[in-house]
Design a protein around this motif. Sequence first.
Motif, mmCIF file in Angstrom:
data_model
loop_
_atom_site.group_PDB
_atom_site.id
_atom_site.type_symbol
_atom_site.label_atom_id
_atom_site.label_comp_id
_atom_site.label_asym_id
_atom_site.label_seq_id
_atom_site.Cartn_x
_atom_site.Cartn_y
_atom_site.Cartn_z
ATOM 1 N N UNK A 1 0.807 -1.219 0.000
ATOM 2 C CA UNK A 1 0.000 0.000 0.000
ATOM 3 C C UNK A 1 0.839 1.268 0.000
ATOM 4 N N UNK A 2 2.142 1.142 0.269
ATOM 5 C CA UNK A 2 2.992 2.294 0.555
ATOM 6 C C UNK A 2 4.091 2.462 -0.491
ATOM 7 N N UNK A 3 4.249 3.683 -0.972
ATOM 8 C CA UNK A 3 5.373 4.071 -1.820
ATOM 9 C C UNK A 3 6.092 5.221 -1.126
ATOM 10 N N UNK A 4 7.320 5.488 -1.575
ATOM 11 C CA UNK A 4 8.081 6.615 -1.036
ATOM 12 C C UNK A 4 8.537 7.505 -2.190
ATOM 13 N N UNK A 5 8.709 8.795 -1.897
ATOM 14 C CA UNK A 5 9.193 9.738 -2.909
ATOM 15 C C UNK A 5 9.872 10.918 -2.229
ATOM 16 N N UNK A 6 10.912 11.408 -2.862
ATOM 17 C CA UNK A 6 11.601 12.596 -2.376
ATOM 18 C C UNK A 6 10.740 13.816 -2.680
ATOM 19 N N UNK A 7 10.619 14.709 -1.676
ATOM 20 C CA UNK A 7 9.819 15.912 -1.871
ATOM 21 C C UNK A 7 10.417 17.067 -1.082
ATOM 22 N N UNK A 8 10.792 18.110 -1.806
ATOM 23 C CA UNK A 8 11.223 19.374 -1.209
ATOM 24 C C UNK A 8 10.007 20.285 -1.260
ATOM 25 N N UNK A 9 9.505 20.709 -0.109
ATOM 26 C CA UNK A 9 8.271 21.490 -0.054
ATOM 27 C C UNK A 9 8.373 22.803 -0.810
ATOM 28 N N UNK A 10 9.566 23.361 -0.917
ATOM 29 C CA UNK A 10 9.731 24.652 -1.592
ATOM 30 C C UNK A 10 9.900 24.507 -3.099
ATOM 31 N N UNK A 11 10.289 23.334 -3.561
ATOM 32 C CA UNK A 11 10.463 23.044 -4.988
ATOM 33 C C UNK A 11 9.928 21.645 -5.267
ATOM 34 N N UNK A 12 8.610 21.471 -5.217
ATOM 35 C CA UNK A 12 8.052 20.122 -5.349
ATOM 36 C C UNK A 12 8.337 19.499 -6.711
ATOM 37 N N UNK A 13 8.699 18.243 -6.668
ATOM 38 C CA UNK A 13 8.974 17.486 -7.878
ATOM 39 C C UNK A 13 7.665 17.207 -8.617
ATOM 40 N N UNK A 14 7.689 17.383 -9.911
ATOM 41 C CA UNK A 14 6.487 17.178 -10.728
ATOM 42 C C UNK A 14 5.956 15.760 -10.571
ATOM 43 N N UNK A 15 6.835 14.780 -10.438
ATOM 44 C CA UNK A 15 6.384 13.391 -10.339
ATOM 45 C C UNK A 15 5.513 13.162 -9.115
ATOM 46 N N UNK A 16 5.816 13.865 -8.014
ATOM 47 C CA UNK A 16 4.995 13.725 -6.809
ATOM 48 C C UNK A 16 3.636 14.381 -7.037
ATOM 49 N N UNK A 17 3.635 15.574 -7.593
ATOM 50 C CA UNK A 17 2.368 16.266 -7.856
ATOM 51 C C UNK A 17 1.505 15.480 -8.834
#
Length: 185
Positions: free
Chosen positions: A61-77
């Motif tokens: 059920x769980x995946x992980x992804x790198x995310x910088x809140x000030x420069x969010x990665x398009x893949x996460x969005x």
Amino acid sequence: MVSFCPSFVKGMKVLELGCGLGTVGLAAAKAGAYSVLLTDRDENVLKLAGGAAESNGVAELVDTASLDWCSPEASVLEAGPFDSVLGADVLYDANLVDCVANLLAELLLTGDDEAGMVPVNEDGEYEPEQARRALLTDPVQRPYRAAFTARCGELGLLVQEVMTAEELPGPEECVLLSVVPAGSG
């Protein structure tokens, strides 16, 4: 919190901000979330969070992804829209207030449905409790909630303190903030 109120996440697509070891996101998976994306800036922490998902039997059920809140990665969005965004102690620095507010606006106000408003009843009418939302716990001593609330308002989000330190379970003195698209709360 989600352990005490599984309805906050049951059947939902969840994103956890600043997951650390993934405690909140793993609790969401155990509480019945459809899927959970654990995010953090630190790749090493994400590896540990992924291992914790394995150890807790929720890796599917769980995946992980790198995310910088000030420069969010398009893949996460692009992995969204998410029904629920969870975060614990994410308003710890004045420099992050705008970043977190901007990110939540991106996550809650964009996607497949219009401004997070999903028609859910048989008449196709919008029901506010079904809106996409963020739930953030914030220690009472943090001084940035007012600035965060104001910035969210400028972006079309409504922030409400839904549980006080006295009402929340656990020894920490925190408040629970609900962030929803304005007009849905």
